[in-house]
Write an enzyme that holds these catalytic residues in place. Structure first.
Site, short mmCIF file in Angstrom:
data_model
loop_
_atom_site.label_atom_id
_atom_site.label_comp_id
_atom_site.label_asym_id
_atom_site.label_seq_id
_atom_site.Cartn_x
_atom_site.Cartn_y
_atom_site.Cartn_z
N ARG A 35 36.38 45.43 31.31
CA ARG A 35 36.21 44.14 31.99
C ARG A 35 34.74 43.82 32.25
O ARG A 35 34.34 42.65 32.18
CB ARG A 35 36.98 44.12 33.30
CG ARG A 35 38.46 44.01 33.06
CD ARG A 35 39.20 43.92 34.35
NE ARG A 35 40.57 43.51 34.10
CZ ARG A 35 41.59 43.84 34.88
NH1 ARG A 35 41.38 44.57 35.96
NH2 ARG A 35 42.79 43.43 34.60
N LYS A 206 63.40 41.93 31.73
CA LYS A 206 64.28 41.03 32.49
C LYS A 206 64.14 39.57 32.13
O LYS A 206 63.03 39.07 31.98
CB LYS A 206 63.95 41.18 33.97
CG LYS A 206 64.34 42.51 34.56
CD LYS A 206 64.10 42.39 36.04
CE LYS A 206 64.27 43.67 36.79
NZ LYS A 206 63.56 43.52 38.08
N GLY A 362 50.79 41.86 29.86
CA GLY A 362 50.47 43.28 29.90
C GLY A 362 51.07 44.17 28.84
O GLY A 362 50.34 44.81 28.09
N GLY A 385 48.85 38.03 34.32
CA GLY A 385 49.59 37.05 35.12
C GLY A 385 49.10 35.63 34.93
O GLY A 385 49.90 34.68 34.91
#
Ligand code: AMP
Length: 404
Positions: A35, A206, A362, A385
């Site tokens: 990063r 999910k 991710g 996200g």
């Protein structure tokens, strides 16, 4: 907003929001500096122009809300641990400000000369940061003459340093950094200017985590490929036998309504016709191949099967735009990794044939890295996200704050 590349930073002090939220070991050594390294081009361009840089970042999830280590904040979350490494990478002595808003820090910022870099203490040592407090954002804003946001991974947060601070700069004095610009342009290529056929591949455990993204993509894509554990909720909803495969009983109606919506929009929904099934959730489980809608009790689908790979490959290879989020199976275990690996290879192959491919989220990023195909797809988003929320169709506060 201004364009970062054409902006001349000479004699400007740029307040730059980066994402230096890197992992540390017990001795506070940086375990993975990706990063930080990725932000270097933005920092270097400002310095090369003759500007100075004031960096701000969050770092971990401190609970105390105290404003600096001096005042007793949790030391392990201090950005002071980043100073030496950042200095090495930039080949200069980075100045450390041990808070974000004191008179002393303000003076330090004002005294910066061209070519100097200053790093502020963790913005999350202030509760006002996550609260998006306007007064705190205004204090941050006084530190720089221009605001650059290069933290795409935090763009979905309406925090003081990621979004609110931008209100205190004129349109001509705020902009995306190079990293953020790349993320936004590539995401827009998929969401706004996708060349048809556009195929979205959505996997993972999910349905509930992916409802919003599926609902949004049903209005944009020509094909939606569904893999991973979420496929079994769809099969169960259609009356199939799925054994002990992962299933969200409370999402059966939702699965049926998504199938219906896809039909109405003439979007082809592709489910895995067969699965690799296992007699337990274990790396050494016994396995066999079965139709995904006919899995016997005591067995569970943990990967897509060979026929599904063939079907999905054909769709992928005929696509011009591909978005991939979520693995096709439990790819962390060797026996159930083939589906994800083959899909990753087909996405790479389609890219070689001229398709634009974006991998976001991710686990699909972890998968593309595991199979060493990162350089063979068009773009791998670092945004986790933030990227997911962007593809759900949400406005990201960090982006709107610069644009508006
Ligand atoms: P997500 O974070 O929703 O993208 O889900 C990723 C996780 O889903 C990975 O850790 C996979 O191991 C898991 N997963 C994928 N396929 C299955 C499956 N068929 N059954 C259970 N878990 C799965």
């Amino acid at each position: 907003m201004s364009n970062f590349s054409s902006f001349n930073f000479k004699n400007f002090r740029a307040l730059v929001r980066v994402d230096f939220n890197v992992p540390l070991d017990e001795q506070f050594n940086i375990k993975d500096d990706t990063r930080i390294v990725e932000s270097l081009p933005t920092i270097k361009k400002i310095l090369k122009d003759g500007g100075a840089v004031i960096l701000m970042t969050h770092f971990g999830r401190p609970k105390s809300g105290l404003q600096s280590v001096k005042l007793g904040a949790e030391e392990k979350y201090s950005t002071i641990h980043l100073v030496d490494h950042l200095s090495d990478l930039l080949n200069l002595d980075v100045i450390f400000a041990d808070d974000c808003g004191s008179e002393e820090t303000y003076k330090l910022a004002k005294s910066l000369e061209a070519g100097q870099v200053m790093l502020l203490e963790n913005t999350r040592f202030y509760l006002d940061e996550t609260a998006g407090d306007s007064d705190f954002a205004q204090i941050l804003a006084t530190l720089g003459d221009v605001y650059v946001n290069d933290a795409f991974g935090s763009a979905h947060r309406a925090h003081a340093s990621t979004a609110i601070v931008a209100q205190f700069f004129d349109a001509s004095k705020k902009m995306f950094g190079l990293l953020m610009e790349k993320e936004v342009l590539n995401a827009q290529k998929v969401l706004k200017d996708a060349e048809s056929p556009f195929t979205a591949i959505v996997g993972g455990a999910k349905v509930s985590d992916k409802i919003m993204i599926l609902e949004n993509l049903i209005n944009k894509a020509q094909n939606i490929i569904i893999g991973g554990g979420m496929a079994y909720t769809f099969y169960k909803a259609m009356g199939g036998e799925i054994g002990s495969s992962i299933c969200e009983e409370d999402k059966l109606d939702l699965a049926l309504s998504l199938i219906e919506k896809a039909k109405q929009n003439e979007v082809k929904l592709h489910l895995p016709i067969d699965s690799i099934i296992a007699d337990q959730f274990h790396a050494e489980a016994n396995v066999m191949i079965a139709p995904s809608n006919s899995i016997q009790e005591g067995w569970m689908g943990l990967d897509i099967g060979p026929k599904a790979i063939e079907d999905f490959s054909e769709v992928i290879l005929n696509s011009k735009t591909i978005l991939w989020n979520g693995p096709m199976g439990v790819f962390e275990m060797e026996k159930f990794s083939k589906g994800t690996e083959m899909i990753a290879k087909k996405v790479a192959e389609a890219t070689q044939k001229g398709a634009f491919s974006l991998i976001g989220g991710g686990d699909s990023v972890a998968a593309i890295n595991k199979f060493e195909l990162k350089d063979q797809v068009s773009f791998v988003s670092t945004g986790g996200g933030a990227m997911l929320e962007y593809f759900e169709g949400k406005e990201l506060p960090g982006i709107s704050a610069i644009l508006n």
